[in-house]
Design a protein around this motif. Structure first.
Motif, PDB file in Angstrom:
ATOM      1  N   TYR A   1       0.856  -1.198   0.000  1.00 16.45           N
ATOM      2  CA  TYR A   1       0.000   0.000   0.000  1.00 16.45           C
ATOM      3  C   TYR A   1       0.888   1.243   0.000  1.00 16.45           C
ATOM      4  N   THR A   2       1.975   1.190   0.814  1.00 15.65           N
ATOM      5  CA  THR A   2       2.891   2.332   0.855  1.00 15.65           C
ATOM      6  C   THR A   2       3.551   2.539  -0.499  1.00 15.65           C
ATOM      7  N   LEU A   3       4.031   1.436  -1.076  1.00 18.69           N
ATOM      8  CA  LEU A   3       4.737   1.549  -2.353  1.00 18.69           C
ATOM      9  C   LEU A   3       3.841   2.149  -3.429  1.00 18.69           C
ATOM     10  N   ILE A   4       2.537   1.855  -3.370  1.00 17.59           N
ATOM     11  CA  ILE A   4       1.633   2.400  -4.382  1.00 17.59           C
ATOM     12  C   ILE A   4       1.380   3.880  -4.113  1.00 17.59           C
ATOM     13  N   ALA A   5       1.133   4.207  -2.838  1.00 17.79           N
ATOM     14  CA  ALA A   5       0.732   5.582  -2.519  1.00 17.79           C
ATOM     15  C   ALA A   5       1.903   6.550  -2.518  1.00 17.79           C
ATOM     16  N   ILE A   6       3.115   6.049  -2.600  1.00 15.79           N
ATOM     17  CA  ILE A   6       4.288   6.913  -2.444  1.00 15.79           C
ATOM     18  C   ILE A   6       4.503   7.822  -3.652  1.00 15.79           C
ATOM     19  N   GLY A   7       3.852   7.489  -4.766  1.00 14.34           N
ATOM     20  CA  GLY A   7       4.051   8.274  -5.991  1.00 14.34           C
ATOM     21  C   GLY A   7       3.447   9.664  -5.900  1.00 14.34           C
ATOM     22  N   THR A   8       3.568  10.421  -6.978  1.00 14.24           N
ATOM     23  CA  THR A   8       3.084  11.800  -6.928  1.00 14.24           C
ATOM     24  C   THR A   8       1.695  11.956  -7.545  1.00 14.24           C
ATOM     25  N   ASP A   9       1.228  10.956  -8.274  1.00 14.12           N
ATOM     26  CA  ASP A   9      -0.103  11.023  -8.867  1.00 14.12           C
ATOM     27  C   ASP A   9      -1.152  10.850  -7.765  1.00 14.12           C
ATOM     28  N   ARG A  10      -2.103  11.794  -7.697  1.00 18.65           N
ATOM     29  CA  ARG A  10      -3.061  11.691  -6.582  1.00 18.65           C
ATOM     30  C   ARG A  10      -3.979  10.482  -6.718  1.00 18.65           C
ATOM     31  N   ARG A  11      -4.178  10.007  -7.947  1.00 22.73           N
ATOM     32  CA  ARG A  11      -5.032   8.830  -8.098  1.00 22.73           C
ATOM     33  C   ARG A  11      -4.424   7.597  -7.458  1.00 22.73           C
ATOM     34  N   ALA A  12      -3.088   7.632  -7.264  1.00 21.99           N
ATOM     35  CA  ALA A  12      -2.439   6.515  -6.575  1.00 21.99           C
ATOM     36  C   ALA A  12      -2.962   6.400  -5.148  1.00 21.99           C
ATOM     37  N   LEU A  13      -3.326   7.542  -4.541  1.00 28.52           N
ATOM     38  CA  LEU A  13      -3.795   7.512  -3.157  1.00 28.52           C
ATOM     39  C   LEU A  13      -5.116   6.775  -3.056  1.00 28.52           C
ATOM     40  N   THR A  14      -6.053   7.108  -3.943  1.00 30.62           N
ATOM     41  CA  THR A  14      -7.344   6.416  -3.868  1.00 30.62           C
ATOM     42  C   THR A  14      -7.173   4.949  -4.250  1.00 30.62           C
ATOM     43  N   ALA A  15      -6.291   4.692  -5.214  1.00 26.83           N
ATOM     44  CA  ALA A  15      -6.066   3.293  -5.598  1.00 26.83           C
ATOM     45  C   ALA A  15      -5.529   2.512  -4.415  1.00 26.83           C
ATOM     46  N   SER A  16      -4.590   3.120  -3.700  1.00 27.14           N
ATOM     47  CA  SER A  16      -4.002   2.445  -2.558  1.00 27.14           C
ATOM     48  C   SER A  16      -5.043   2.236  -1.459  1.00 27.14           C
ATOM     49  N   TYR A  17      -5.897   3.243  -1.266  1.00 29.59           N
ATOM     50  CA  TYR A  17      -6.957   3.116  -0.252  1.00 29.59           C
ATOM     51  C   TYR A  17      -7.886   1.961  -0.589  1.00 29.59           C
ATOM     52  N   GLN A  18      -8.268   1.916  -1.858  1.00 33.15           N
ATOM     53  CA  GLN A  18      -9.169   0.847  -2.302  1.00 33.15           C
ATOM     54  C   GLN A  18      -8.526  -0.530  -2.085  1.00 33.15           C
ATOM     55  N   TYR A  19      -7.238  -0.600  -2.420  1.00 32.79           N
ATOM     56  CA  TYR A  19      -6.504  -1.848  -2.240  1.00 32.79           C
ATOM     57  C   TYR A  19      -6.443  -2.188  -0.759  1.00 32.79           C
ATOM     58  N   LEU A  20      -6.219  -1.160   0.080  1.00 31.83           N
ATOM     59  CA  LEU A  20      -6.141  -1.408   1.519  1.00 31.83           C
ATOM     60  C   LEU A  20      -7.438  -2.014   2.037  1.00 31.83           C
ATOM     61  N   VAL A  21      -8.567  -1.441   1.625  1.00 30.01           N
ATOM     62  CA  VAL A  21      -9.844  -1.944   2.131  1.00 30.01           C
ATOM     63  C   VAL A  21     -10.064  -3.388   1.647  1.00 30.01           C
ATOM     64  N   MET A  22      -9.864  -3.615   0.355  1.00 34.53           N
ATOM     65  CA  MET A  22     -10.128  -4.962  -0.159  1.00 34.53           C
ATOM     66  C   MET A  22      -9.092  -5.966   0.339  1.00 34.53           C
ATOM     67  N   GLY A  23      -7.838  -5.518   0.412  1.00 31.98           N
ATOM     68  CA  GLY A  23      -6.788  -6.415   0.889  1.00 31.98           C
ATOM     69  C   GLY A  23      -7.021  -6.815   2.334  1.00 31.98           C
ATOM     70  N   THR A  24      -7.469  -5.852   3.153  1.00 32.38           N
ATOM     71  CA  THR A  24      -7.700  -6.173   4.560  1.00 32.38           C
ATOM     72  C   THR A  24      -8.872  -7.130   4.714  1.00 32.38           C
ATOM     73  N   ILE A  25      -9.910  -6.924   3.909  1.00 30.75           N
ATOM     74  CA  ILE A  25     -11.029  -7.862   3.981  1.00 30.75           C
ATOM     75  C   ILE A  25     -10.540  -9.265   3.603  1.00 30.75           C
ATOM     76  N   GLY A  26      -9.735  -9.327   2.557  1.00 31.25           N
ATOM     77  CA  GLY A  26      -9.193 -10.627   2.140  1.00 31.25           C
ATOM     78  C   GLY A  26      -8.378 -11.274   3.241  1.00 31.25           C
ATOM     79  N   ALA A  27      -7.474 -10.495   3.839  1.00 34.64           N
ATOM     80  CA  ALA A  27      -6.607 -11.058   4.874  1.00 34.64           C
ATOM     81  C   ALA A  27      -7.427 -11.481   6.085  1.00 34.64           C
ATOM     82  N   THR A  28      -8.469 -10.692   6.417  1.00 33.81           N
ATOM     83  CA  THR A  28      -9.291 -11.051   7.567  1.00 33.81           C
ATOM     84  C   THR A  28     -10.039 -12.351   7.298  1.00 33.81           C
ATOM     85  N   PHE A  29     -10.515 -12.512   6.078  1.00 36.25           N
ATOM     86  CA  PHE A  29     -11.157 -13.777   5.721  1.00 36.25           C
ATOM     87  C   PHE A  29     -10.177 -14.937   5.903  1.00 36.25           C
ATOM     88  N   ILE A  30      -8.929 -14.693   5.546  1.00 39.43           N
ATOM     89  CA  ILE A  30      -7.946 -15.769   5.685  1.00 39.43           C
ATOM     90  C   ILE A  30      -7.743 -16.127   7.155  1.00 39.43           C
TER      91      ILE A  30
END
Lengths: 141, 491
Positions: free
Chosen positions: B147-176
């Protein structure tokens, strides 16, 4: 059968669904993170309650007690709690930066801005008629 | 010393990551990161060698015996993937030195390398461990750092992409972890091989079935199986190019490994067969994923997004191999894991080199670049040909094995669909070729020149690997076959 006796699992299921619902239904990025935390917390309850042995005491060796609860799930969940904190902190940090970049933390606002960005990319690619021979239909609205 | 190799592989990058923060000077940190990753690569070469000649390695953490302590176990399957992940990571890091100097502000370089090494730690840890809970911990280490590696860039859309990944990734990990918890309730153990021994006694219970269900959904979120892929295209498109190259080549592959490990080594084929129609589900989702994502790729304006959708499609092929449920199918899956990592690393690094020169990943800005940056563009085209599956590239080898496995099973309609889907890949690769070579340049500048050597060399190492492993398949096919045999043999 023993519906009330399994109350710990009911708590887990209800919390889990509440958390999940908040994540899906809310537009506000902070509220989504709150939902995510509730969702994760429900799993903590699942682990903690599975380690409990009825009538047993805390797992500290003592002559007066024979029956101890299982400490392992509790230890495991300590790790998961740390992971949960890290995730929430990371999420909140992202929301701060999203707010700085977009001036909003509502998903729909952000989406509108993103779509505008994408429209600009599109116009830049295909907008000017003479610039490209690939898609020179009237797409420059 | 050699006895400790399985753990050193994971510990070295883990300890090196915080050290980066002390070193601070970006150039030195970069070289340090390369050295660390190269060490991990050398260790994994040694491990694979040892596993092939001497059989499975088992390492007890802290000397605690297996079911109580954490065990690391290296067999042919994860030895092969450890080699892939650490190798790709090293090559990508070499290109990173120049690439991030353009894409990230100076003060973020050190953080970038720290997060990168942590992500590498997580991925290697997932592969090496034989403990179900330890696997979750490493999964989260790699996820949080990506998530950090994605959001570290300068494009602001990377931030929302990283947020979206964080939410879905956490749900996935919690299911695991829900899955792991339910299995622990039934068996009282977390060691994968101990679980495999104890689970058959409780196969009938609903708890094990729901553990399996939670687990499959969680992992499929992580590996971006259609329709759980929504986080992937934006995350890959707006992250810094180096992040994209690294994650596209390794992180989804490692998630597929987790899926294979759980299905074959923990639950066992018999359980999967009698509990869920998993083969049919994977067949359906895999095929739909291939077609939907390939068609979506055609319409992308951003070249990184285009290849990100193509990644979703390639995951479809990987899952299709699993759906077949035979040894041949699994061989095809493992081959495609390896081969797809090579293709995508080459393509995304080449795109990174273009971003380094022209500062954009818009397809329209690529117009006429074929003349300005011939070597970089040739690399993108070579990677594209490999995606299509043209003979003499790795893409051909894995598609060939996939089609053979499908025909062997008697699923010829599916084999036909796979071939048709390759034609869709031709369309999206052709669009890229058209912009690069056949469109007159938009931006008329003389400054645009060939990418620097520090990027061209890693790119071409990967492109040559694409061709080399497409011709000489002894290593890849050989190890995939051995790994598939051992997975089927165990159960």
């Amino acid at each position: 059968m023993n519906i009330i006796g399994l109350y710990n699992y009911w708590i887990v299921v209800v919390l889990m669904l509440i958390g999940f619902f908040i994540v899906i239904a809310h537009e506000n990025l902070i509220k989504k993170l709150v939902g995510l935390s509730i969702f994760q917390t429900s799993v903590f309850f699942l682990y903690i309650s599975m380690g409990k042995v009825a009538g047993a005491t805390a797992p500290i060796l003592d002559e007066n007690y024979q029956l101890y609860s299982n400490p392992l799930p509790h230890v495991l969940i300590l790790t998961a709690i740390v992971v949960g904190i890290a995730t929430t902190a990371m999420g909140l940090a992202l929301v701060v930066r999203i707010y700085e970049a977009y001036g909003s933390i509502e998903e729909s606002d952000i989406q509108v801005q993103d779509n505008n960005d994408r429209l600009e990319d599109y116009l830049e690619a295909y907008g000017r008629k003479n610039d490209t021979h690939l898609f020179n239909q009237d797409k420059d609205e | 010393m050699t006895a400790h190799l399985p753990i050193l592989q994971v510990i070295i990058p883990l300890l090196a990551a915080p050290l980066c923060l002390f070193i601070r000077i970006p150039r030195i940190v970069g070289i340090f990161a390369i050295l660390v990753s190269a060490t991990a690569f050398l260790i994994s070469c040694g491990l694979l060698q040892e596993v092939i000649t001497g059989g499975t390695l088992s390492y007890q953490l802290g000397g605690w015996a297996a079911p109580w302590g954490i065990e690391y176990r290296i067999d042919k399957l994860n030895g092969y993937l450890l080699l892939l992940v650490s190798g790709i990571s090293t090559i990508v890091l070499v290109a990173a030195q120049t690439s991030i100097s353009k894409e990230l502000p100076e003060n973020r370089h050190t953080f970038f390398y720290t997060a990168y090494l942590l992500c590498l730690t997580g991925l290697l840890g997932i592969l090496a461990t034989a403990d179900a809970f330890n696997l979750f911990v490493f999964l989260e280490i790699s996820a949080l750092s990506s998530y950090t590696l994605i959001a570290i860039g300068t494009d602001r859309r990377a931030l929302t992409a990283s947020y979206q990944y964080l939410v879905m990734g956490t749900i996935g990990a919690t299911f695991i972890i829900i899955g792991v918890g339910l299995m622990y309730m039934m068996t009282g153990t977390l060691n994968m091989y101990d679980l495999a021994e104890r689970l058959p006694a409780v196969y009938e219970s609903k708890t094990v079935l729901s553990a399996f269900g939670f687990f499959i959904v969680g992992v499929c979120l992580k590996l971006a199986l259609f329709p759980l892929h929504l986080w992937l295209p934006n995350a890959y498109a707006y992250a810094p190019s180096i992040t994209t190259a690294f994650l596209a080549a390794t992180s989804t592959k490692v998630a597929v490994y987790v899926l294979i490990r759980y299905i074959f080594s923990i639950f066992g084929i018999e359980f999967v067969d009698m509990s869920l129609p998993l083969g049919d589900i994977f067949l359906f989702l895999g095929l739909t994923g291939i077609f939907v994502a390939s068609v979506a790729a055609i319409y992308q304006l951003n070249i990184k997004r285009l290849f990100a959708y193509s990644s979703v499609a390639q995951i479809g092929y990987i899952i299709l191999g699993l759906a077949i449920g035979t040894e041949l199918g699994l061989t095809a899956t493992l081959l495609h894991l390896f081969n797809h990592a090579l293709m995508k690393a080459a393509i995304f690094l080449a795109i990174g080199a273009v971003v380094y020169r022209i500062g954009s990943a818009q397809l329209s800005h690529y117009a006429g670049l074929g003349k300005k940056m011939p070597w970089t563009m040739a690399a993108i085209v070579a990677g594209g040909l490999s995606l299509i599956g043209v003979p003499l590239t790795v893409g051909f080898v894995s598609k060939w094995y996939l089609v053979v496995a499908l025909l062997d099973k008697g699923w010829w309609p599916v084999a036909v669909l796979v071939l048709i889907s390759s034609l869709i890949a031709v369309i999206y690769v052709w669009r890229v070729v058209e912009w690069i070579y056949l469109t007159p340049p938009r931006i008329i500048t003389d400054e645009i020149k060939e990418a620097p050597m520090s990027q061209l060399i890693p790119i071409w190492i990967l492109v040559l690997a694409n061709i080399y492993f497409g011709v000489d398949t002894r290593l890849t096919v050989g190890v995939s076959k051995l790994a598939a045999q051992s997975l089927f043999g165990v159960n």
